[in-house]
Design a protein around this motif. Structure first.
Motif, PDB file in Angstrom:
ATOM      1  N   ASP A   1     -26.737 -30.201 -25.479  1.00  0.00           N
ATOM      2  CA  ASP A   1     -27.600 -29.402 -26.348  1.00  0.00           C
ATOM      3  C   ASP A   1     -29.013 -29.962 -26.457  1.00  0.00           C
ATOM      4  OD1 ASP A   1     -25.462 -27.738 -26.847  1.00  0.00           O
ATOM      5  OD2 ASP A   1     -24.920 -28.703 -28.751  1.00  0.00           O
ATOM      6  N   ALA A   2     -29.191 -31.224 -26.053  1.00  0.00           N
ATOM      7  CA  ALA A   2     -30.481 -31.889 -26.257  1.00  0.00           C
ATOM      8  C   ALA A   2     -31.540 -31.461 -25.236  1.00  0.00           C
ATOM      9  CB  ALA A   2     -30.297 -33.403 -26.206  1.00  0.00           C
ATOM     10  N   ILE A   3     -31.111 -30.814 -24.148  1.00  0.00           N
ATOM     11  CA  ILE A   3     -32.072 -30.337 -23.145  1.00  0.00           C
ATOM     12  C   ILE A   3     -32.047 -28.810 -23.178  1.00  0.00           C
ATOM     13  CG2 ILE A   3     -32.612 -30.265 -20.683  1.00  0.00           C
ATOM     14  CD1 ILE A   3     -31.649 -33.098 -20.450  1.00  0.00           C
ATOM     15  N   PRO A   4     -33.139 -28.182 -23.571  1.00  0.00           N
ATOM     16  CA  PRO A   4     -33.116 -26.745 -23.897  1.00  0.00           C
ATOM     17  C   PRO A   4     -32.731 -25.832 -22.741  1.00  0.00           C
ATOM     18  CG  PRO A   4     -35.369 -27.605 -23.844  1.00  0.00           C
ATOM     19  CD  PRO A   4     -34.461 -28.781 -23.818  1.00  0.00           C
ATOM     20  N   GLY A   5     -33.146 -26.169 -21.524  1.00  0.00           N
ATOM     21  CA  GLY A   5     -32.866 -25.278 -20.400  1.00  0.00           C
ATOM     22  C   GLY A   5     -31.500 -25.484 -19.773  1.00  0.00           C
ATOM     23  N   GLY A   6     -30.740 -26.507 -20.228  1.00  0.00           N
ATOM     24  CA  GLY A   6     -29.390 -26.732 -19.740  1.00  0.00           C
ATOM     25  C   GLY A   6     -29.309 -27.777 -18.642  1.00  0.00           C
ATOM     26  N   TRP A   7     -28.079 -28.211 -18.382  1.00  0.00           N
ATOM     27  CA  TRP A   7     -27.754 -29.185 -17.339  1.00  0.00           C
ATOM     28  C   TRP A   7     -27.064 -28.431 -16.193  1.00  0.00           C
ATOM     29  CZ3 TRP A   7     -27.844 -34.779 -18.195  1.00  0.00           C
ATOM     30  CH2 TRP A   7     -28.283 -35.157 -19.474  1.00  0.00           C
ATOM     31  N   TYR A   8     -27.520 -28.661 -14.951  1.00  0.00           N
ATOM     32  CA  TYR A   8     -26.989 -27.937 -13.798  1.00  0.00           C
ATOM     33  C   TYR A   8     -26.440 -28.933 -12.782  1.00  0.00           C
ATOM     34  CZ  TYR A   8     -29.153 -24.006 -16.016  1.00  0.00           C
ATOM     35  OH  TYR A   8     -29.478 -23.048 -16.935  1.00  0.00           O
TER      36      TYR A   8
ATOM     37  N   PRO B   1     -18.658 -27.340 -21.858  1.00  0.00           N
ATOM     38  CA  PRO B   1     -17.659 -28.275 -22.376  1.00  0.00           C
ATOM     39  C   PRO B   1     -16.421 -28.413 -21.509  1.00  0.00           C
ATOM     40  CG  PRO B   1     -17.627 -26.222 -23.627  1.00  0.00           C
ATOM     41  CD  PRO B   1     -18.808 -26.142 -22.713  1.00  0.00           C
ATOM     42  N   GLY B   2     -16.122 -27.440 -20.644  1.00  0.00           N
ATOM     43  CA  GLY B   2     -14.923 -27.493 -19.813  1.00  0.00           C
ATOM     44  C   GLY B   2     -15.147 -28.280 -18.539  1.00  0.00           C
ATOM     45  N   LEU B   3     -14.096 -28.441 -17.742  1.00  0.00           N
ATOM     46  CA  LEU B   3     -14.159 -29.188 -16.498  1.00  0.00           C
ATOM     47  C   LEU B   3     -14.635 -28.281 -15.368  1.00  0.00           C
ATOM     48  CD1 LEU B   3     -13.588 -31.758 -14.822  1.00  0.00           C
ATOM     49  CD2 LEU B   3     -11.253 -30.878 -14.487  1.00  0.00           C
ATOM     50  N   ASP B   4     -15.885 -28.423 -14.991  1.00  0.00           N
ATOM     51  CA  ASP B   4     -16.464 -27.718 -13.837  1.00  0.00           C
ATOM     52  C   ASP B   4     -16.225 -26.204 -13.905  1.00  0.00           C
ATOM     53  OD1 ASP B   4     -17.162 -30.234 -12.887  1.00  0.00           O
ATOM     54  OD2 ASP B   4     -15.380 -30.409 -11.612  1.00  0.00           O
ATOM     55  N   ASP B   5     -16.241 -25.653 -15.114  1.00  0.00           N
ATOM     56  CA  ASP B   5     -15.917 -24.224 -15.239  1.00  0.00           C
ATOM     57  C   ASP B   5     -17.083 -23.380 -15.742  1.00  0.00           C
ATOM     58  OD1 ASP B   5     -16.027 -25.083 -17.857  1.00  0.00           O
ATOM     59  OD2 ASP B   5     -14.035 -24.336 -18.432  1.00  0.00           O
ATOM     60  N   GLY B   6     -18.295 -23.950 -15.738  1.00  0.00           N
ATOM     61  CA  GLY B   6     -19.451 -23.218 -16.225  1.00  0.00           C
ATOM     62  C   GLY B   6     -19.906 -22.130 -15.268  1.00  0.00           C
ATOM     63  N   PRO B   7     -20.806 -21.251 -15.710  1.00  0.00           N
ATOM     64  CA  PRO B   7     -21.276 -20.142 -14.871  1.00  0.00           C
ATOM     65  C   PRO B   7     -21.989 -20.626 -13.615  1.00  0.00           C
ATOM     66  CG  PRO B   7     -22.582 -20.322 -16.887  1.00  0.00           C
ATOM     67  CD  PRO B   7     -21.424 -21.240 -17.043  1.00  0.00           C
ATOM     68  N   ILE B   8     -21.766 -19.904 -12.520  1.00  0.00           N
ATOM     69  CA  ILE B   8     -22.283 -20.295 -11.207  1.00  0.00           C
ATOM     70  C   ILE B   8     -23.693 -19.758 -11.000  1.00  0.00           C
ATOM     71  CG2 ILE B   8     -21.977 -19.916  -8.726  1.00  0.00           C
ATOM     72  CD1 ILE B   8     -18.963 -20.077  -9.191  1.00  0.00           C
ATOM     73  N   VAL B   9     -24.547 -20.635 -10.481  1.00  0.00           N
ATOM     74  CA  VAL B   9     -25.930 -20.278 -10.182  1.00  0.00           C
ATOM     75  C   VAL B   9     -26.096 -19.954  -8.702  1.00  0.00           C
ATOM     76  CG1 VAL B   9     -28.323 -21.086 -10.221  1.00  0.00           C
ATOM     77  CG2 VAL B   9     -26.750 -21.754 -12.053  1.00  0.00           C
TER      78      VAL B   9
ATOM     79  N   ILE C   1     -29.431 -15.111 -12.326  1.00  0.00           N
ATOM     80  CA  ILE C   1     -28.691 -15.059 -13.588  1.00  0.00           C
ATOM     81  C   ILE C   1     -27.307 -15.649 -13.323  1.00  0.00           C
ATOM     82  CG2 ILE C   1     -27.703 -13.592 -15.385  1.00  0.00           C
ATOM     83  CD1 ILE C   1     -29.914 -11.560 -14.762  1.00  0.00           C
ATOM     84  N   PRO C   2     -26.973 -16.785 -13.932  1.00  0.00           N
ATOM     85  CA  PRO C   2     -25.661 -17.399 -13.686  1.00  0.00           C
ATOM     86  C   PRO C   2     -24.518 -16.441 -13.975  1.00  0.00           C
ATOM     87  CG  PRO C   2     -27.106 -18.904 -14.868  1.00  0.00           C
ATOM     88  CD  PRO C   2     -27.804 -17.589 -14.855  1.00  0.00           C
ATOM     89  N   GLN C   3     -23.497 -16.494 -13.111  1.00  0.00           N
ATOM     90  CA  GLN C   3     -22.353 -15.589 -13.222  1.00  0.00           C
ATOM     91  C   GLN C   3     -21.088 -16.364 -13.579  1.00  0.00           C
ATOM     92  OE1 GLN C   3     -22.636 -12.159 -12.882  1.00  0.00           O
ATOM     93  NE2 GLN C   3     -24.817 -12.711 -12.885  1.00  0.00           N
TER      94      GLN C   3
END
Length: 319
Positions: free
Chosen positions: A99-106, A142-150, A191-193
């Motif tokens: 949350d500390a980096i506004p644009g997110g971690w990729y 928060p999950g294991l490698d399950d975030g939206p894909i860029v 737009i991440p999917q």
């Protein structure tokens, strides 16, 4: 200009770091987050990570603080990154840090997510016999490698390719993918999917005990295991040579031999068959011709050279 924090530690993260530094355009790497110096080698001397060395070469400030500490958050206040790029950093990122980096971690992950989430995607893909793999850039949650894909890219796995060789290729391909993905996010062109739902294989870390070879399996299974475990943690077996104490033998390179006619002298599973120029290891199907080995207490060498020096007796075998 978008200020980027780069997080990474091993060799595989160096090419992506360099690609972002050289990107120009709207990307500016303002600091590098890496693991602290770690003991290495026989002398257990503290050595910097490959990413730290690259950062110093590139003139970038380095953060080694754990991302759960006040020191880390103070560094964020100092460098004010707007986005973060992660490649094999090797430390847990809690929600407070995310949350500390506004644009997110990729994160640049070396598989075609959602397949092979976890610590060892390249090794597991080879061990499973996959023909195709690739790289994925996704937003860390928060999950294991399950975030939206860029973004994703694909590549074929070579017939004789080891995990080390494949990872080197994916590092170079992934460097360009990460750079273009971040630029696309900055431009608003991507737009991440969400990832596909379903049951997918998990890429659990491979420990040294996992790398011990089972010799009662088909040759193709042993070939995959050896390639998956090379160079780390190293495929191994125990050599039994007459009355000598069993010793550990790492097998670094082997190929399936489907052409040699052994007649009635085909090696049984685990049995070694040696000639002046060849070393074969029996499996439940075709023998493996062993090309490179590292015996306990010895340096890496050609298998035929090792076998001559080892003075293998009749009945020498591995298990």
């Amino acid at each position: 200009m978008t200020r980027i924090l780069f997080a990474g530690t091993p060799d595989v993260a160096v090419a992506p770091l360099r690609a972002l530094v050289e990107a120009g355009g709207d990307i500016e790497v303002v600091a590098v987050l890496t693991r602290p110096d770690a003991p290495q080698g026989r002398g257990r001397r503290l050595m910097p990570s490959p990413v730290k060395e690259a950062a110093h070469e590139l003139g970038l400030p380095v953060i080694e603080a754990n991302p759960r500490t006040e020191e880390f958050f103070a560094s964020l206040d100092e460098f004010k990154p707007e986005m973060a790029a992660v490649v094999a950093y090797g430390n847990l990122l809690r929600q407070e840090a995310l949350d500390a980096i506004p644009g997110g971690w990729y994160n640049l992950h070396f598989s075609l997510l959602p397949q092979w989430r976890g610590a060892a995607p390249v090794q597991r893909a080879i061990w499973a016999g996959d023909d195709i793999t690739g790289a994925t850039v996704f937003r860390i949650g928060p999950g294991l490698d399950d975030g939206p894909i860029v973004a994703q890219s694909t590549t074929k796995i070579g017939t004789h390719e080891t995990s080390g060789q494949l990872l080197d290729r994916l590092s170079l391909d992934g460097a360009l993918l990460l750079r273009s993905a971040l630029q696309g996010l900055i431009d608003g062109a991507i737009i991440p999917q969400p990832q596909t739902e379903g049951a997918f294989e998990h890429a659990a870390k491979i420990h040294p005990d996992d790398a011990r070879l089972r010799l009662d399996v088909p040759a193709f299974a042993l070939d995959r295991q050896i390639r998956a475990c090379t160079p780390q943690p190293g495929a191994w077996t125990m050599l039994h040579n007459g009355d000598e104490e069993p010793l550990k033998l790492n097998i670094l390179e082997a190929v399936i031999d489907e052409t040699t006619d052994f007649g009635t002298d085909k090696p049984a599973p685990g049995q070694l068959k040696v000639t002046k120029k060849h070393v074969w290891l029996g499996t439940s199907t075709y023998p493996l011709e062993i090309k490179q080995v590292k015996a306990q207490g010895k340096k890496q060498m050609l298998a035929a050279d090792w076998a001559r020096g080892a003075r293998l007796v009749e009945g020498a075998h591995c298990e």
